[in-house]
Every structure is written in structure tokens, then in C-alpha cells.
Design a protein around this motif. Structure first.
Motif, PDB file in Angstrom:
ATOM      1  N   ALA A  76     -66.485 -29.954  25.122  1.00 53.16           N
ATOM      2  CA  ALA A  76     -66.288 -28.735  25.904  1.00 53.16           C
ATOM      3  C   ALA A  76     -66.849 -27.498  25.203  1.00 53.16           C
ATOM      4  N   GLU A  77     -66.706 -27.425  23.870  1.00 52.58           N
ATOM      5  CA  GLU A  77     -67.222 -26.248  23.146  1.00 52.58           C
ATOM      6  C   GLU A  77     -68.723 -26.094  23.354  1.00 52.58           C
ATOM      7  N   GLU A  78     -69.435 -27.224  23.386  1.00 52.74           N
ATOM      8  CA  GLU A  78     -70.876 -27.153  23.653  1.00 52.74           C
ATOM      9  C   GLU A  78     -71.118 -26.686  25.082  1.00 52.74           C
ATOM     10  N   GLY A  79     -70.253 -27.119  25.978  1.00 50.54           N
ATOM     11  CA  GLY A  79     -70.376 -26.670  27.371  1.00 50.54           C
ATOM     12  C   GLY A  79     -70.237 -25.165  27.487  1.00 50.54           C
ATOM     13  N   ALA A  80     -69.364 -24.592  26.649  1.00 51.07           N
ATOM     14  CA  ALA A  80     -69.177 -23.137  26.678  1.00 51.07           C
ATOM     15  C   ALA A  80     -70.477 -22.421  26.303  1.00 51.07           C
TER      16      ALA A  80
ATOM     17  N   MET B  54     -80.010 -33.688  28.779  1.00 46.62           N
ATOM     18  CA  MET B  54     -79.028 -33.865  27.731  1.00 46.62           C
ATOM     19  C   MET B  54     -79.248 -32.801  26.662  1.00 46.62           C
ATOM     20  N   VAL B  55     -78.273 -31.951  26.455  1.00 44.13           N
ATOM     21  CA  VAL B  55     -78.436 -30.854  25.496  1.00 44.13           C
ATOM     22  C   VAL B  55     -77.312 -30.821  24.453  1.00 44.13           C
ATOM     23  N   LYS B  56     -76.713 -31.999  24.218  1.00 40.88           N
ATOM     24  CA  LYS B  56     -75.661 -32.068  23.198  1.00 40.88           C
ATOM     25  C   LYS B  56     -76.252 -31.797  21.811  1.00 40.88           C
ATOM     26  N   ALA B  57     -75.339 -31.607  20.841  1.00 44.67           N
ATOM     27  CA  ALA B  57     -75.746 -31.405  19.445  1.00 44.67           C
ATOM     28  C   ALA B  57     -76.816 -30.318  19.333  1.00 44.67           C
ATOM     29  N   ASP B  58     -76.503 -29.136  19.913  1.00 45.23           N
ATOM     30  CA  ASP B  58     -77.418 -27.993  19.849  1.00 45.23           C
ATOM     31  C   ASP B  58     -78.800 -28.363  20.390  1.00 45.23           C
ATOM     32  N   ALA B  59     -78.795 -29.069  21.541  1.00 50.40           N
ATOM     33  CA  ALA B  59     -80.051 -29.576  22.111  1.00 50.40           C
ATOM     34  C   ALA B  59     -80.841 -30.339  21.046  1.00 50.40           C
ATOM     35  N   TYR B  60     -80.176 -31.343  20.481  1.00 46.30           N
ATOM     36  CA  TYR B  60     -80.764 -32.213  19.469  1.00 46.30           C
ATOM     37  C   TYR B  60     -81.295 -31.410  18.281  1.00 46.30           C
ATOM     38  N   GLY B  61     -80.571 -30.319  17.972  1.00 44.45           N
ATOM     39  CA  GLY B  61     -80.930 -29.538  16.793  1.00 44.45           C
ATOM     40  C   GLY B  61     -81.973 -28.464  17.042  1.00 44.45           C
TER      41      GLY B  61
ATOM     42  N   ASP C   7     -61.902 -22.366  33.168  1.00 40.34           N
ATOM     43  CA  ASP C   7     -62.492 -21.021  33.149  1.00 40.34           C
ATOM     44  C   ASP C   7     -64.014 -21.044  33.173  1.00 40.34           C
ATOM     45  N   LEU C   8     -64.608 -22.048  32.536  1.00 42.82           N
ATOM     46  CA  LEU C   8     -66.075 -22.093  32.437  1.00 42.82           C
ATOM     47  C   LEU C   8     -66.689 -23.047  33.449  1.00 42.82           C
ATOM     48  N   ASP C   9     -65.851 -23.579  34.324  1.00 48.99           N
ATOM     49  CA  ASP C   9     -66.316 -24.489  35.374  1.00 48.99           C
ATOM     50  C   ASP C   9     -67.131 -25.641  34.786  1.00 48.99           C
ATOM     51  N   LEU C  10     -66.504 -26.355  33.847  1.00 47.19           N
ATOM     52  CA  LEU C  10     -67.124 -27.548  33.271  1.00 47.19           C
ATOM     53  C   LEU C  10     -66.663 -28.765  34.063  1.00 47.19           C
ATOM     54  N   THR C  11     -67.504 -29.783  34.098  1.00 45.05           N
ATOM     55  CA  THR C  11     -67.175 -31.014  34.815  1.00 45.05           C
ATOM     56  C   THR C  11     -66.939 -32.129  33.799  1.00 45.05           C
ATOM     57  N   PRO C  12     -65.677 -32.474  33.518  1.00 48.18           N
ATOM     58  CA  PRO C  12     -65.427 -33.545  32.541  1.00 48.18           C
ATOM     59  C   PRO C  12     -65.752 -34.911  33.131  1.00 48.18           C
TER      60      PRO C  12
ATOM     61  N   ILE D  27     -72.378 -28.361  34.422  1.00 45.46           N
ATOM     62  CA  ILE D  27     -72.308 -28.755  33.010  1.00 45.46           C
ATOM     63  C   ILE D  27     -71.290 -29.883  32.891  1.00 45.46           C
ATOM     64  N   LEU D  28     -71.760 -31.058  32.493  1.00 47.13           N
ATOM     65  CA  LEU D  28     -70.918 -32.249  32.451  1.00 47.13           C
ATOM     66  C   LEU D  28     -70.593 -32.600  31.001  1.00 47.13           C
ATOM     67  N   VAL D  29     -69.320 -32.881  30.754  1.00 46.69           N
ATOM     68  CA  VAL D  29     -68.834 -33.073  29.374  1.00 46.69           C
ATOM     69  C   VAL D  29     -68.512 -34.547  29.152  1.00 46.69           C
ATOM     70  N   LEU D  30     -69.256 -35.187  28.237  1.00 49.79           N
ATOM     71  CA  LEU D  30     -69.137 -36.635  28.062  1.00 49.79           C
ATOM     72  C   LEU D  30     -67.821 -37.071  27.421  1.00 49.79           C
ATOM     73  N   SER D  31     -67.222 -36.217  26.603  1.00 49.07           N
ATOM     74  CA  SER D  31     -65.951 -36.629  26.000  1.00 49.07           C
ATOM     75  C   SER D  31     -64.796 -36.488  26.987  1.00 49.07           C
ATOM     76  N   GLY D  32     -65.092 -35.983  28.170  1.00 50.62           N
ATOM     77  CA  GLY D  32     -64.093 -35.975  29.239  1.00 50.62           C
ATOM     78  C   GLY D  32     -63.139 -34.806  29.154  1.00 50.62           C
ATOM     79  N   HIS D  33     -61.907 -35.050  29.565  1.00 50.37           N
ATOM     80  CA  HIS D  33     -60.893 -33.999  29.564  1.00 50.37           C
ATOM     81  C   HIS D  33     -59.952 -34.256  28.396  1.00 50.37           C
ATOM     82  N   MET D  34     -60.248 -33.617  27.259  1.00 52.41           N
ATOM     83  CA  MET D  34     -59.430 -33.788  26.056  1.00 52.41           C
ATOM     84  C   MET D  34     -58.235 -32.847  26.137  1.00 52.41           C
ATOM     85  N   SER D  35     -57.153 -33.258  25.477  1.00 53.56           N
ATOM     86  CA  SER D  35     -55.981 -32.393  25.475  1.00 53.56           C
ATOM     87  C   SER D  35     -56.342 -31.095  24.760  1.00 53.56           C
ATOM     88  N   GLY D  36     -55.960 -29.975  25.330  1.00 54.74           N
ATOM     89  CA  GLY D  36     -56.319 -28.683  24.749  1.00 54.74           C
ATOM     90  C   GLY D  36     -57.547 -28.050  25.385  1.00 54.74           C
TER      91      GLY D  36
END
Ligand SMILES: *Cc1c(COP(=O)(O)O)cnc(C)c1O
Length: 317
Positions: free
Chosen positions: A31-35, A1-8, A63-68, A47-56
Motif C-alpha cells: 500500500a505504501e508504494e500505492g500511495a 508493474m511499478v513495484k520496488a520504486d519501478a524496479y529501482g 483514502d487513496l482509492d487503492l484496489t487490494p 492502482i492494484l496492491v499485490l499484498s492485498g488488504h493488510m491489517s493497518g
């Protein structure tokens, strides 16, 4: 888990170190963190994105091959229409009522979705830091009810769930805070030292006050160190008059209020004037300092601000 800048702690360096240690799947919140993770690691790792597939987010996911990790019927529809054939997972709500597809919805869409081949079925425990909490077993049962027989890879446990034992592990676990030295992993090794430079020292006579509100008044002839680091750096104001900073193994009380950029420390009992003092380190971990501030290690760690110079060191094996 590396969200939130890898826990800061710095997502680029942390994800590279984890990848070097063998990690191949990385979870982020958005997704921005996934980038950033994709930029750090290049193609290959998932790279798996917990907020899923958000509009936009469709273009970035593609393009970045993220897995929502799809959370709702709305997201499922969006993903299958916008990016048919693109990898996805499904997050299931087993009782936390925060993210994920609920039982009845899942029963309705599972036959179609399982056919489309999700990479992972995931759920999250609400009370895993309390091993005796009855909700753990209830969520485990709900997860089985929703996923048994699908034949798909499954993930239920974060740090707390890992510690609940193998019945909670399934195919993939998602350690976050335990990797970074925090509770509920009591055996975690400390991962960081936070040293704050001493900007100035001064002598204070009995009766003289220090800092905003004159909240601390010297009772004896004292030496006060003014140290760079304040609430703008993630040192909560609730540490005022409570925390200790360390000169090696010697604790020195933080006196007066934490201000935006500075704290003041009573170093009267030190033999020599220090060049810096540690507020986190082997003698005082994130959970101890968080307790002084009335919060948890997670919040303290993820709040450490951008003004620190971060230096990384590999721990000898
Ligand atoms: C943050 C998070 C984790 C990691 O939790 P830790 O308690 O830090 O190990 C795992 N899974 C999900 C869904 C999360 O949101």
C-alpha cells in the motif's frame, strides 16, 4: 508493474511516463508504494496492491482509492467488513504456493465473492521464463478451472507469460522487467546507462597491489582509475575481479575488490584518461552484469542505490 520504486528506476517519473504512454492500471507490492503512485498520477488510474488488504492499511486503501488484490480468506473478510463496496480484486494460487487463495477455499467463497464484483482475478506463473516447463500449462489449466464462467476480467501473465503467447494473456497482462530492459524479454531495448565518475587515477608499478586484501597485483606498469560506486550503490561485491567498465566501446577490467563506495579499474590501454566509465549501457546490459555477479537482472536493477543522480530522457519514437 511499478513495484520496488519501478524496479529501482524511480517510481514517480516512470509511472508518469507510462501513464503518458497510455497505461491506466498500475500494480505495486504494498500500500505504501500505492500511495507514491497515487501522488504521482492523481485520481483516475487504478492502482492494484499485490499484498492485498493488510491489517493497518484500511485507511490508506480507502483514502487513496487503492484496489487490494485479496490473497486469503482472512483478507477477504477484513476487506468486506472494513470497506464494503470498495473496489478489490482476488489473487488465486494456481501452483506457485506464494500468494493467493487456493482452489478449495476459492470454491467455497467464489459464489459470494463473484457477487461482490471483483475488479480482477489474478494469478502468477512460477516458471514462465522457461517456455518448456510443464508447470506453465498446469497453471494455465488451473486458472481456467478456477475462473471460467465467472465473466470477470482476468490476468495471468507477467513478462515471461506474455512471451508464452496469447493463450496466457487473458484480459490484462502485467509486464515488469520487460518494460525496463531485462530478460526474459530478449528483444528488450536497453533502458539505462550507469556512468560512474572517475575520482582519481594513478600509475602502479609491476608488483604493486590495489585495494582491500591486495587482491590484484599489477603485472605490468598500469594506470588505475578509482571510480565512485560500490556495493553500497548496489554493485555487488561478487563483481570483484570480474566485471568490465566501458569507455565508450572500449572495455576496461574492474580489478581488485569492490568496496563500499569505490571500484578500481585498469585503464592502462586507454589513449586518454576518462572522466567517467559506464558500468551499464548499450555494451553491457543489466543481465550481462548480473551474470558476472552471479545474480539476475531483476536483483541488480532493484538494488541500484539512492546515491545516483537519475536523469530521464524520452526515447525518440
Ligand atoms: C513482479 C510481478 C510481476 C511482474 O513480473 P516481471 O517478470 O517483472 O514482468 C507481475 N505479477 C506479479 C504478481 C508480480 O509479483
Amino acid at each position: 508493474m511499478v513495484k520496488a520504486d519501478a524496479y529501482g528506476l524511480g517510481v514517480t517519473r516512470v509511472t508518469r511516463a507510462l501513464a503518458n504512454a497510455g497505461a491506466r492500471r498500475f500494480f505495486v507490492a504494498e500500500a505504501e508504494e500505492g500511495a507514491l503512485v497515487r501522488q504521482a498520477l492523481g485520481p483516475g488510474p487504478q492502482i492494484l496492491v499485490l499484498s492485498g488488504h493488510m491489517s493497518g492499511d484500511t485507511e490508506m486503501i480507502h483514502d487513496l482509492d487503492l484496489t487490494p488484490m485479496l490473497n486469503s480468506l482472512e483478507q477477504i473478510t477484513r476487506h468486506l467488513e472494513a470497506l464494503p463496496g470498495h473496489a478489490f480484486g482476488v489473487q488465486l494460487d494456481t501452483g506457485m504456493n506464494r500468494l493467493g487463495v487456493e482452489m478449495l477455499e476459492w470454491q467455497a467463497v467464489a459464489p459470494i465473492l463473484v457477487e461482490a464484483g471483483p475488479e480482477l482475478l489474478l494469478s502468477h506463473l512460477a516458471c514462465a521464463d522457461d517456455p518448456d516447463h510443464p508447470v506453465n500449462a498446469a497453471q494455465l489449466k488451473a486458472f481456467h478451472d478456477m475462473t471460467d464462467g465467472t465473466g470477470l476480467p482476468r490476468s495471468l501473465a507477467a513478462t515471461g507469460g506474455i512471451l508464452l503467447g496469447p493463450r496466457y494473456h487473458f484480459d490484462l497482462t502485467r509486464p515488469g522487467v520487460g518494460l525496463y530492459g531485462g530478460l526474459p524479454f530478449e528483444a528488450a531495448l536497453p533502458t539505462l546507462t550507469l556512468s560512474l565518475p572517475v575520482v582519481q587515477t594513478r600509475e602502479v608499478a609491476p608488483g604493486e597491489a590495489v585495494g582491500y586484501g591486495c587482491a590484484w597485483v599489477a603485472e605490468r606498469p598500469s594506470i588505475i582509475a578509482t571510480v565512485a560506486g560500490g556495493y553500497a550503490d548496489g554493485l555487488p561485491r561478487t563483481l570483484s575481479g570480474k566485471a568490465r567498465l566501458w569507455d565508450g566501446d572500449t572495455p576496461c577490467p574492474l580489478v581488485g575488490r569492490v568496496s563500499m563506495d569505490l571500484v578500481t579499474v585498469d585503464i592502462t590501454d586507454l589513449a586518454e584518461l576518462p572522466r567517467s566509465l559506464d558500468i551499464l549501457g548499450p555494451n553491457q546490459g543489466i543481465d550481462a552484469l548480473a551474470a558476472d555477479a552471479g545474480t539476475i537482472g531483476y536483483e541488480l536493477l532493484t538494488g541500484l542505490g539512492p546515491r545516483y543522480t537519475r536523469r530521464y530522457q524520452e526515447r525518440p519514437a
